[in-house]
Design a protein around this motif. Structure first.
Motif, PDB file in Angstrom:
ATOM      1  N   ILE A   1       0.873  -1.177   0.000  1.00 15.12           N
ATOM      2  CA  ILE A   1       0.000   0.000   0.000  1.00 15.12           C
ATOM      3  C   ILE A   1       0.908   1.224   0.000  1.00 15.12           C
ATOM      4  O   ILE A   1       1.667   1.465   0.937  1.00 15.12           O
ATOM      5  CB  ILE A   1      -0.938   0.014   1.231  1.00 15.12           C
ATOM      6  N   MET A   2       0.853   1.995  -1.095  1.00 16.31           N
ATOM      7  CA  MET A   2       1.736   3.145  -1.257  1.00 16.31           C
ATOM      8  C   MET A   2       1.319   4.286  -0.332  1.00 16.31           C
ATOM      9  O   MET A   2       0.129   4.474  -0.077  1.00 16.31           O
ATOM     10  CB  MET A   2       1.690   3.663  -2.707  1.00 16.31           C
ATOM     11  N   ASN A   3       2.288   5.063   0.145  1.00 15.52           N
ATOM     12  CA  ASN A   3       1.940   6.241   0.949  1.00 15.52           C
ATOM     13  C   ASN A   3       1.183   7.252   0.084  1.00 15.52           C
ATOM     14  O   ASN A   3       1.222   7.200  -1.140  1.00 15.52           O
ATOM     15  CB  ASN A   3       3.191   6.857   1.579  1.00 15.52           C
ATOM     16  N   SER A   4       0.482   8.177   0.747  1.00 14.33           N
ATOM     17  CA  SER A   4      -0.423   9.062   0.004  1.00 14.33           C
ATOM     18  C   SER A   4       0.318  10.049  -0.899  1.00 14.33           C
ATOM     19  O   SER A   4      -0.244  10.551  -1.872  1.00 14.33           O
ATOM     20  CB  SER A   4      -1.357   9.812   0.954  1.00 14.33           C
ATOM     21  N   VAL A   5       1.611  10.321  -0.608  1.00 18.11           N
ATOM     22  CA  VAL A   5       2.387  11.207  -1.487  1.00 18.11           C
ATOM     23  C   VAL A   5       2.672  10.495  -2.817  1.00 18.11           C
ATOM     24  O   VAL A   5       2.424  11.024  -3.898  1.00 18.11           O
ATOM     25  CB  VAL A   5       3.704  11.638  -0.798  1.00 18.11           C
ATOM     26  N   HIS A   6       3.207   9.258  -2.750  1.00 22.44           N
ATOM     27  CA  HIS A   6       3.502   8.500  -3.981  1.00 22.44           C
ATOM     28  C   HIS A   6       2.230   8.089  -4.710  1.00 22.44           C
ATOM     29  O   HIS A   6       2.240   7.913  -5.929  1.00 22.44           O
ATOM     30  CB  HIS A   6       4.355   7.271  -3.661  1.00 22.44           C
ATOM     31  N   THR A   7       1.124   7.965  -3.970  1.00 24.36           N
ATOM     32  CA  THR A   7      -0.164   7.642  -4.578  1.00 24.36           C
ATOM     33  C   THR A   7      -0.564   8.714  -5.592  1.00 24.36           C
ATOM     34  O   THR A   7      -1.219   8.441  -6.588  1.00 24.36           O
ATOM     35  CB  THR A   7      -1.241   7.474  -3.480  1.00 24.36           C
ATOM     36  N   GLN A   8      -0.123   9.954  -5.322  1.00 25.46           N
ATOM     37  CA  GLN A   8      -0.483  11.061  -6.228  1.00 25.46           C
ATOM     38  C   GLN A   8       0.304  11.028  -7.535  1.00 25.46           C
ATOM     39  O   GLN A   8       0.081  11.849  -8.416  1.00 25.46           O
ATOM     40  CB  GLN A   8      -0.253  12.398  -5.516  1.00 25.46           C
ATOM     41  N   ASP A   9       1.238  10.084  -7.651  1.00 26.54           N
ATOM     42  CA  ASP A   9       2.033   9.973  -8.882  1.00 26.54           C
ATOM     43  C   ASP A   9       1.921   8.553  -9.456  1.00 26.54           C
ATOM     44  O   ASP A   9       2.897   7.793  -9.466  1.00 26.54           O
ATOM     45  CB  ASP A   9       3.498  10.317  -8.589  1.00 26.54           C
ATOM     46  N   PRO A  10       0.728   8.178  -9.931  1.00 29.68           N
ATOM     47  CA  PRO A  10       0.527   6.807 -10.406  1.00 29.68           C
ATOM     48  C   PRO A  10       1.419   6.434 -11.588  1.00 29.68           C
ATOM     49  O   PRO A  10       1.773   5.268 -11.754  1.00 29.68           O
ATOM     50  CB  PRO A  10      -0.960   6.761 -10.796  1.00 29.68           C
ATOM     51  N   THR A  11       1.829   7.431 -12.388  1.00 29.65           N
ATOM     52  CA  THR A  11       2.709   7.143 -13.533  1.00 29.65           C
ATOM     53  C   THR A  11       4.021   6.547 -13.058  1.00 29.65           C
ATOM     54  O   THR A  11       4.533   5.580 -13.633  1.00 29.65           O
ATOM     55  CB  THR A  11       2.988   8.426 -14.345  1.00 29.65           C
ATOM     56  N   LEU A  12       4.561   7.113 -11.975  1.00 26.87           N
ATOM     57  CA  LEU A  12       5.822   6.634 -11.416  1.00 26.87           C
ATOM     58  C   LEU A  12       5.687   5.188 -10.929  1.00 26.87           C
ATOM     59  O   LEU A  12       6.549   4.353 -11.181  1.00 26.87           O
ATOM     60  CB  LEU A  12       6.242   7.551 -10.260  1.00 26.87           C
ATOM     61  N   VAL A  13       4.575   4.910 -10.247  1.00 32.65           N
ATOM     62  CA  VAL A  13       4.337   3.555  -9.726  1.00 32.65           C
ATOM     63  C   VAL A  13       4.138   2.579 -10.872  1.00 32.65           C
ATOM     64  O   VAL A  13       4.647   1.456 -10.849  1.00 32.65           O
ATOM     65  CB  VAL A  13       3.133   3.536  -8.762  1.00 32.65           C
ATOM     66  N   GLU A  14       3.419   3.015 -11.906  1.00 35.24           N
ATOM     67  CA  GLU A  14       3.211   2.150 -13.077  1.00 35.24           C
ATOM     68  C   GLU A  14       4.547   1.816 -13.749  1.00 35.24           C
ATOM     69  O   GLU A  14       4.801   0.676 -14.142  1.00 35.24           O
ATOM     70  CB  GLU A  14       2.287   2.840 -14.088  1.00 35.24           C
ATOM     71  N   LEU A  15       5.431   2.812 -13.840  1.00 35.21           N
ATOM     72  CA  LEU A  15       6.752   2.592 -14.439  1.00 35.21           C
ATOM     73  C   LEU A  15       7.588   1.621 -13.609  1.00 35.21           C
ATOM     74  O   LEU A  15       8.264   0.745 -14.157  1.00 35.21           O
ATOM     75  CB  LEU A  15       7.495   3.925 -14.576  1.00 35.21           C
ATOM     76  N   GLN A  16       7.531   1.768 -12.289  1.00 37.20           N
ATOM     77  CA  GLN A  16       8.277   0.851 -11.418  1.00 37.20           C
ATOM     78  C   GLN A  16       7.799  -0.590 -11.616  1.00 37.20           C
ATOM     79  O   GLN A  16       8.603  -1.527 -11.672  1.00 37.20           O
ATOM     80  CB  GLN A  16       8.110   1.272  -9.953  1.00 37.20           C
ATOM     81  N   THR A  17       6.488  -0.739 -11.739  1.00 38.44           N
ATOM     82  CA  THR A  17       5.906  -2.069 -11.955  1.00 38.44           C
ATOM     83  C   THR A  17       6.344  -2.626 -13.304  1.00 38.44           C
ATOM     84  O   THR A  17       6.705  -3.800 -13.425  1.00 38.44           O
ATOM     85  CB  THR A  17       4.365  -1.978 -11.877  1.00 38.44           C
ATOM     86  N   TYR A  18       6.344  -1.766 -14.311  1.00 39.54           N
ATOM     87  CA  TYR A  18       6.746  -2.161 -15.665  1.00 39.54           C
ATOM     88  C   TYR A  18       8.223  -2.597 -15.691  1.00 39.54           C
ATOM     89  O   TYR A  18       8.590  -3.593 -16.304  1.00 39.54           O
ATOM     90  CB  TYR A  18       6.519  -0.978 -16.618  1.00 39.54           C
ATOM     91  N   VAL A  19       9.063  -1.828 -14.976  1.00 38.34           N
ATOM     92  CA  VAL A  19      10.496  -2.147 -14.902  1.00 38.34           C
ATOM     93  C   VAL A  19      10.716  -3.522 -14.275  1.00 38.34           C
ATOM     94  O   VAL A  19      11.524  -4.320 -14.759  1.00 38.34           O
ATOM     95  CB  VAL A  19      11.256  -1.061 -14.094  1.00 38.34           C
ATOM     96  N   MET A  20       9.993  -3.796 -13.179  1.00 36.99           N
ATOM     97  CA  MET A  20      10.155  -5.093 -12.519  1.00 36.99           C
ATOM     98  C   MET A  20       9.792  -6.241 -13.463  1.00 36.99           C
ATOM     99  O   MET A  20      10.511  -7.244 -13.537  1.00 36.99           O
ATOM    100  CB  MET A  20       9.305  -5.148 -11.246  1.00 36.99           C
TER     101      MET A  20
END
Length: 361
Positions: free
Chosen positions: A55-74
């Motif tokens: 569960i991402m913190n609420s600050v990183h939650t506001q940047d879904p593109t970044l999280v999507e990229l991290q998932t894509y990289v993995m």
């Protein structure tokens, strides 16, 4: 950095409900895992799988593109033979989703993912052999080389200008230096920052640029014993600090954190450097700046940990893990000096490579 309001604090029953609702899986075991600013649960399901609910913190939650990229990289690295987690899809085919959750101060939205669980234990928990450190350096370099082939339409989001954990951002530490007031280490940190500006910055244009993990540390590298009881790398986790940096940044970060777990920290650099250069040899500027980049990361870790404690005093023990071990290492490296430390690193790397070459003949 997360403060009290941005770091999620779900109960175990809330976590179990999410797994059941979105993945139609039934947890048989569920426990919290330590985390810097997100919330992680280890989940075993009745259906037989092992996962990490993140569960991402609420600050990183506001940047879904970044999280999507991290998932894509993995996913990309996993397909290229690097042991990483991959995201499970929900029953509707999503790799992440927003969930409104009440952690005690009203409903707030958090990004949620269910990642595969990688076997193994953190490398911090096992004895460091030169061969294992060589593999650490080699794996970090292989990972960065693999990432040069990755394509994604939103890759530019990983430029992350002004990202505080980038080694390009060392001068930004000056605004948080007040957390060291009264500490004798303040003068050491000021001296390292001065060397960064006068030695590293002028040579920065010669550093080869690439996408890096950015936090290749002793808790993010997992290992498992093989049949002959030698430890091998079984997982690389936590891509939250991934950014466009330089190859030498990744190497410096790797050396920094692996030093924290060694009885003689200075010896660590040679084996890691040998493993790294077996894949990607450094150029003259990168070699000349490696020492100051390692010390800069130690300073970065110290200043930012002290600053984070002012925001999350209840999480002080976890936030200060690296710093407690890093302070004596920072002092020692600074006292010994660049010339002597480099001599140890570069000579032992050369000897290690000579031994490896003769073993293969």
């Amino acid at each position: 950095m997360a403060d009290n309001h941005t770091k999620p604090n779900l109960s175990q029953s809330q976590a179990a409900d999410i797994v059941n609702k979105y993945y139609k899986l039934t947890p048989s075991q569920l426990r919290t895992l330590p985390s810097y600013d997100d919330q992680n649960f280890y989940v075993v399901t009745v259906e037989g799988g092992e996962y990490v609910l993140k569960i991402m913190n609420s600050v990183h939650t506001q940047d879904p593109t970044l999280v999507e990229l991290q998932t894509y990289v993995m996913d990309f690295l996993h397909e290229n033979g690097i042991p990483t987690q991959t995201a499970q899809k929900t029953t509707t085919g999503q790799t992440m989703f927003l969930e409104g959750i009440d952690c005690g101060s009203g409903v707030q939205k958090y990004l949620v993912r269910l990642l595969t669980y990688l076997p193994g234990i953190p490398i911090s928990e096992v004895p460091f052999s030169p061969q294992l450190l060589y593999e650490v350096g080699r794996t970090a370099a292989r990972m960065d080389i693999a990432l040069t082939e990755m394509k994604h339409p939103q890759l530019n989001a990983l430029q992350r200008e002004g990202f505080i954990w980038s080694l390009s951002s060392i001068p930004l530490l000056e605004k948080n230096m007040k957390v060291l007031e009264g500490d004798p280490l303040l003068e050491v940190v000021k001296s390292v920052l001065h060397q960064y500006k006068t030695t590293v910055v002028p040579q920065n244009s010669s550093f080869r640029k690439c996408l890096i993990h950015g936090d290749f540390n002793d808790l993010n590298v997992l290992v498992q014993a093989n049949k002959s009881n030698k430890y091998k790398i079984s997982g690389i986790i936590d891509f939250g600090d991934m950014n466009f940096g330089c190859y030498v940044y990744e190497l410096a970060i790797t050396i920094t954190y692996m030093m924290l777990e060694h009885l003689n920290p200075i010896e660590v650099g040679g084996a890691i450097l040998a493993g790294w250069e077996s894949v990607f040899p450094l150029n003259a500027a990168e070699r000349d700046c490696l020492f100051w980049l390692v010390l800069s990361r130690l300073c970065q870790s110290l200043v930012m940990a002290r600053f984070s404690v002012t925001l999350q005093p209840e999480n002080e023990e976890y936030l200060m893990i690296s710093t407690k071990k890093g302070i004596p290492i920072l002092r020692k490296l600074f006292e010994i000096g660049k010339e002597q430390v480099e001599k140890v690193w570069f000579q032992s790397a050369a000897q290690y490579n000579d031994r490896n070459t003769s073993d293969q003949l």
